[in-house]
Design an enzyme around this catalytic site. Structure first.
Site: not given
Ligand code: WQD
Length: 344
Positions: A83, A127, A152, A156, A306
């Protein structure tokens, strides 16, 4: 026969700590190494309380060759669940070299030690970010990977190549979707270290009054309600998937996927670890409010650079080959996430 020792790198982290519990429940002996970069030593106390014994823990970094070799000599792990890596998408854009060094040099150092000490089995934490913006959803393991949207995600993708090329290593590569929730006792969960990048911890901290308001990043995406879609998976389901992968590595009966081509090639199996269901940000907010009776103070703001529009898993392969499927629904994820927020 005694219990099999399983080295869990990053074993005091969010997913690692939950996996330690599931390994113990399945009759394995977890050996934890963690440098506490993204965790706290109090997690070890919580695990001790939940396990009824203090699991073996070594504070240290997988980049420390001498420490790793000593650990392998002392505990002779028969497999490794890896991990330990940095995982904040935004941070990786700001500091790519830290990500390439920690995530890739760390993996290579670990592999060097495993090979030297005769340990050839690994479950690797990958991921869904390796898919980038998929051309179609749900994504299968055979869906072509696209250029990663962040360093990141690139680490991966590169890690998967490194593992595939090391044919001596038998690898179960688990591509996580969006891990959320917490252990039902709320004794362990996703530690809030700094301002959360991820949706659920930011949402629960907003409801708890720690954050003023949740910003929904973008309301004009080409989805039903204009917000991004993700496959949220309960961290306990994800932890249980790691045990299923470890079981598979030790099962002699099941024919593991040998890489095509050279019959002496190693084993590299990829599995999507998701629920197979995608929810939009607004649907998650509604599910949280319904599950907890709490109101979420949010506003819809600009898109986050992103972000992919939509990604969720096709889970046929993991269901049929690994014999695993997610059991906990979004309501349970939201309840457990809030229970943890109230207690952490
Ligand atoms: C989810 C959704 C944001 C925060 C994560 C990890 C990455 C990988 C996959 C393991 C998106 C939206 C978020 C906020 C929002 N995990 N959002 N307001 O980006 O899919 O990636 O899971 O490897 O490491 O980062 O997850 O929770 O950041 O975002 O609207 O304050 O929620 O735009 O659509 P993400 P997230």
């Amino acid at each position: 026969m005694g219990k099999r020792n399983i080295l869990v790198t990053g074993g005091l982290g969010f997913i690692g700590s939950h996996t330690v519990l599931c390994l113990d429940a399945a009759g394995y002996n977890p050996i934890i190494i963690d440098n506490l970069h993204n965790s706290r030593i109090e997690v070890l106390d919580a695990l001790t309380s939940l396990l009824g014994y203090r699991p073996t823990y070594v504070q240290g970094d997988v980049n420390d060759t001498e420490l790793l070799q000593g650990l392998f000599d002392a505990h002779r792990p028969e497999a490794v669940i890896h991990f330990a890596a940095h995982k904040a998408v935004g941070e990786s854009v700001e500091n790519p070299l830290m990500y390439y060094h920690n995530n890739l040099v760390g993996l290579i150092t670990l592999l060097d030690t495993m090979k030297l000490k005769g340990c050839s089995k690994m479950v690797f934490s990958s991921s869904c970010t390796v898919y980038g913006e998929p051309e179609s959803v749900p994504v299968k393991e055979s869906t072509p990977t696209r250029p990663a949207a962040s360093p990141y995600g690139a680490t991966k993708q590169m890690a998967e190549v490194i593992l595939k090329d090391n044919a001596w290593c038998e690898v179960q590569c688990l591509r996580y979707f969006n891990p959320v929730g917490a252990h039902p006792t709320a004794k362990i969960g996703e530690l809030p270290l700094g301002v959360p990048n991820n949706l659920i911890p930011y949402l629960t901290q907003t409801v708890a009054g720690i954050r003023e308001r949740l910003t929904v990043y973008g309301g004009d995406y080409p989805t039903a309600d204009g917000t991004c879609i993700r496959d949220y998976i309960h961290v306990m389901d994800l932890a249980e998937a790691h045990v299923a992968a470890i079981d598979r590595l030790f099962s002699t009966s099941k024919q593991l996927d040998v890489l095509p081509g050279d019959p002496s090639a190693g084993v590299f199996e990829v599995f999507n670890i998701g629920t197979g269901v995608g929810y939009s940000v607004l649907e998650v907010i509604q599910a949280f409010e319904a599950a907890t009776g709490k109101k979420v103070n949010y506003t819809v703001g600009d898109r986050r650079p992103g972000d992919v529009v939509a990604v969720w898993a096709d889970t046929d392969k993991v269901n049929n080959v690994l014999g695993w499927s997610a059991k906990r629904d979004l309501t349970t994820m939201m309840k457990d996430a809030w229970h943890w927020q109230e207690n952490c």
